[in-house]
Scaffold this active site. Sequence first.
Site, PDB file in Angstrom:
ATOM      1  N   SER A   1      -9.635   1.591   3.054  1.00 43.34           N
ATOM      2  CA  SER A   1      -8.807   2.522   2.332  1.00 43.34           C
ATOM      3  C   SER A   1      -7.603   1.783   1.859  1.00 43.34           C
ATOM      4  O   SER A   1      -6.894   2.048   0.584  1.00 43.34           O
ATOM      5  CB  SER A   1      -8.041   3.570   3.144  1.00 43.34           C
ATOM      6  OG  SER A   1      -7.137   2.814   3.934  1.00 43.34           O
TER       7      SER A   1
ATOM      8  N   LYS B  67       0.849  -1.280   0.093  1.00 31.57           N
ATOM      9  CA  LYS B  67      -0.032   0.038  -0.038  1.00 31.57           C
ATOM     10  C   LYS B  67       0.770   1.318  -0.188  1.00 31.57           C
ATOM     11  O   LYS B  67       1.952   1.102   0.683  1.00 31.57           O
ATOM     12  CB  LYS B  67      -0.926  -0.062   1.270  1.00 31.57           C
ATOM     13  CG  LYS B  67      -2.140   1.226   1.322  1.00 31.57           C
ATOM     14  CD  LYS B  67      -2.887   0.813   2.630  1.00 31.57           C
ATOM     15  CE  LYS B  67      -3.882   1.851   2.631  1.00 31.57           C
ATOM     16  NZ  LYS B  67      -4.703   1.746   4.103  1.00 31.57           N
TER      17      LYS B  67
ATOM     18  N   SER C 253      -9.968  -0.721   7.176  1.00 35.14           N
ATOM     19  CA  SER C 253      -9.458  -0.452   6.107  1.00 35.14           C
ATOM     20  C   SER C 253      -8.783  -1.719   5.311  1.00 35.14           C
ATOM     21  O   SER C 253      -8.498  -1.412   4.402  1.00 35.14           O
ATOM     22  CB  SER C 253      -8.253   0.457   5.950  1.00 35.14           C
ATOM     23  OG  SER C 253      -8.989   1.909   6.092  1.00 35.14           O
TER      24      SER C 253
END
Length: 519
Positions: free
Chosen positions: A200, A120, A224
């Site tokens: 997210s 990420k 997330s």
Amino acid sequence: MGITESPPSYLSFSLFSTLFLILAATLVFRVGVQILKFHGFSFREITVQQIQLGFKRNQFTSRRLVEFYLKEIDRINPMLKGVLEVNPDALSQADKADHERSTKAAISLSPLHGVPILIKDNMATKDKMNTTAGSYALLGSVVPRDAGVVTKLREAGAIILGKASLSEWSNFRSDNAPSGWSGRGGQGKNPYTGGDPCGSSSGSAISVAANMVAVSIGTETDGSILCPSNHNLVVGFKPTVGLTSRAGVIPISPRQDSVGPICRTVSDAVFVLDVIAGIDSNDKATIETSRYIPKGGYAQFLKTDGLRGKRLGIVRNPFFLRMGNDTLAIVERHLNTLRKRGAVLLDNLEIPNLADHGISWRAEDTALLAEFKISVNEYLKELVASPVRSLADAIAFNKKNPKLEKLEYGQELFIKAEATNGIGKAEEEALSYMERLNREGFVKLMIKNKLDALVTPTSSVSRILAIGGFPGVIVPAGFGSDGHPFGLVFGGLKGSEPKLIEIAYGFEQATKIRKPPKL
Ligand SMILES: *[C@@H]1O[C@H](CO)[C@@H](O)[C@H](O)[C@H]1NC(C)=O
Ligand SMILES: *[C@@H]1O[C@H](CO)[C@@H](O)[C@H](O)[C@H]1NC(C)=O
């Protein structure tokens, strides 16, 4: 070449050579089939164990695997936008891994050796890639070192394939920004529905779901990892806070942030967890939390009969209430499967302080806003170079670049956070309120009923796990009434990863719901 008068000697050979020719032809054909198989589609849904087996049998190399994923990224990422950047060094890292494998004893190598992984974009990589949380405000920033988990991944020989897209700033700039959107990455798309991927850690989930990478890493402050995994039919593992290092991760809250795997199977997620869990001197919380790590690691809990004797709690209100009837029917079937596999289900339990939990987001917001300002300012200050050096700078950057950063999505969370002033009276109250909620709510429920896990459909349980720093694993459960994928979450007390793995793996092996999207 003319016609020869007498047949050449090799044709006058006997049955013996004919047999040899047939044998050789068969061999060539079979090798050809293998190459075809591994050249194209059958890398789809490949697991970490299958990759290691393929390496061992010399069926393919890490380079070939990386080439496959790079080609898939070229082909489908313009549509899905799950990958933000590709690592220019991925192929040379693969060559290095291939070379190492040919010289080192296989037994000394990690299960992730030579395996491509996506990180990420809120996790620092000290290489040719940018670390930006998806924001132009951090483009060109220079990180001091790899994030703690990235160091561990490199040491294990994993190939850092690239950076995954995300909801910008891990969804902490504005509540009005769409999930899976970032200034740099644009709008990520769910490969099953074409719609909301949830965030997210959207890119991490999109990319493993669509077979653009073998395994990936996400982060969770509240939902997330669990929510994008739910939406993209993959396995998400949010570990106990502090089990994995947060050093070098663009933060929201050290009290809630957790780094964890997003993968296609429970065993893949566990292999990744085994590599990234553990002490990192740059994140002090990992020292105390490391006491939870069992001797011999987590893979030993991948047992097919892992559900036998497990006590699983079902809290219908509120977690089963807002589901369509078709979805509910699927969930009931799964509960039966869990029973059949030997689990004891304690149904219709109640969260003791449910009404308080309904409003717990207020306390959570109060704490997160102040914690974000403190910790993101620390992160920005530690950068070697950066266009922005503080939260105030980032707010100013967005105002100066309203088009680039789509200021119409707002930045009210940034502004509210900037207005905080450390951990004051309001924050202290919020923190102790949440502590009481944990103690008198989830913890009490688990202990009183001697539960190994709470089972909930979709990721709706995420806040309860988030405010207590508790772990949760989500496993694909099917397609709901609206045709959207969803998963089942197994949540537990701190350090209960071994049991959660047994339960999640047992459920996955009994159901095998996961399937790739049609693209
Ligand atoms: C990092 O960002 C710069 C500036 O946009 C870009 O030129 C570079 O290609 C990026 N790095 C990678 C690996 O994409
Ligand atoms: C679901 O089933 C219940 C009871 O059978 C029924 O009352 C309700 O209308 C159904 N809901 C939907 C959305 O079909």
